[in-house]
Design a protein around this motif. Sequence first.
Motif, mmCIF file in Angstrom:
data_model
loop_
_atom_site.group_PDB
_atom_site.id
_atom_site.type_symbol
_atom_site.label_atom_id
_atom_site.label_comp_id
_atom_site.label_asym_id
_atom_site.label_seq_id
_atom_site.Cartn_x
_atom_site.Cartn_y
_atom_site.Cartn_z
ATOM 1 N N ALA A 178 0.834 -1.472 0.141
ATOM 2 C CA ALA A 178 0.207 -0.292 -0.063
ATOM 3 C C ALA A 178 1.383 1.060 -0.122
ATOM 4 N N PRO A 179 0.233 2.269 -0.501
ATOM 5 C CA PRO A 179 1.179 3.267 -0.594
ATOM 6 C C PRO A 179 1.461 3.874 1.043
ATOM 7 N N ALA A 180 0.761 3.417 1.784
ATOM 8 C CA ALA A 180 0.740 4.219 3.153
ATOM 9 C C ALA A 180 2.020 3.521 4.236
ATOM 10 N N THR A 181 2.371 2.301 2.997
ATOM 11 C CA THR A 181 3.946 1.458 3.434
ATOM 12 C C THR A 181 4.817 2.482 3.150
ATOM 13 N N ILE A 182 5.001 2.614 2.005
ATOM 14 C CA ILE A 182 6.080 3.134 1.249
ATOM 15 C C ILE A 182 6.428 4.094 2.198
ATOM 16 N N ARG A 183 4.931 5.065 2.479
ATOM 17 C CA ARG A 183 5.277 5.972 3.914
ATOM 18 C C ARG A 183 6.133 5.737 5.120
ATOM 19 N N LYS A 184 5.287 4.848 5.158
ATOM 20 C CA LYS A 184 5.296 4.196 6.750
ATOM 21 C C LYS A 184 7.256 3.775 6.440
ATOM 22 N N TRP A 185 7.635 3.583 5.393
ATOM 23 C CA TRP A 185 9.604 2.845 5.687
ATOM 24 C C TRP A 185 9.881 4.165 5.474
ATOM 25 N N VAL A 186 9.624 5.345 4.617
ATOM 26 C CA VAL A 186 10.603 6.594 4.995
ATOM 27 C C VAL A 186 10.846 7.017 6.188
ATOM 28 N N GLN A 187 9.061 6.761 6.489
ATOM 29 C CA GLN A 187 9.328 7.884 8.419
ATOM 30 C C GLN A 187 10.208 6.614 9.463
ATOM 31 N N LEU A 188 10.123 5.354 8.878
ATOM 32 C CA LEU A 188 10.996 4.456 9.723
ATOM 33 C C LEU A 188 12.249 4.990 9.479
ATOM 34 N N GLY A 189 12.840 5.166 8.077
ATOM 35 C CA GLY A 189 14.208 5.454 7.999
ATOM 36 C C GLY A 189 14.876 4.062 6.769
ATOM 37 N N ARG A 190 14.065 3.626 6.489
ATOM 38 C CA ARG A 190 14.181 2.256 6.042
ATOM 39 C C ARG A 190 14.248 2.482 4.560
ATOM 40 N N LEU A 191 13.794 3.580 4.134
ATOM 41 C CA LEU A 191 13.528 3.488 2.549
ATOM 42 C C LEU A 191 13.896 4.995 2.386
ATOM 43 N N THR A 192 13.991 6.194 1.000
ATOM 44 C CA THR A 192 15.497 7.547 1.670
ATOM 45 C C THR A 192 14.608 7.682 -0.271
ATOM 46 N N ALA A 193 14.296 8.877 -0.145
ATOM 47 C CA ALA A 193 13.257 9.607 -1.162
ATOM 48 C C ALA A 193 15.213 9.863 -2.152
ATOM 49 N N ALA A 194 14.728 9.280 -3.350
ATOM 50 C CA ALA A 194 15.855 10.246 -4.574
ATOM 51 C C ALA A 194 15.980 11.734 -5.091
ATOM 52 N N GLY A 195 15.018 12.107 -4.871
ATOM 53 C CA GLY A 195 14.083 13.203 -5.600
ATOM 54 C C GLY A 195 12.293 13.706 -4.877
ATOM 55 N N LYS A 196 12.931 15.212 -5.668
ATOM 56 C CA LYS A 196 11.509 14.734 -5.384
ATOM 57 C C LYS A 196 10.794 16.095 -6.762
#
Length: 68
Positions: free
Chosen positions: A21-39
């Motif tokens: 789910a998209p919420a999972t991607i947001r959660k991984w970012v929040q937990l530091g498991r995934l970092t955005a590469a750009g915006k």
Amino acid sequence: MRTDLPTLIPGPLAAQEAGVAPATIRKWVQLGRLTAAGKVGRAQLFRLEDVFAAERAAARATTRRRLR
């Protein structure tokens, strides 16, 4: 044109590709498991290989919790 640059995809598409789910991607970012590469504007962009790495890490963590 450079072809060695990674392709960046928005969070909802990253979620679809990873089967979460998209919420999972947001959660991984929040937990530091995934970092955005750009915006682009407010949308975060991710490297697909980073999304898959986070997915594998989450699966390993889930397996470890089940084995306890």
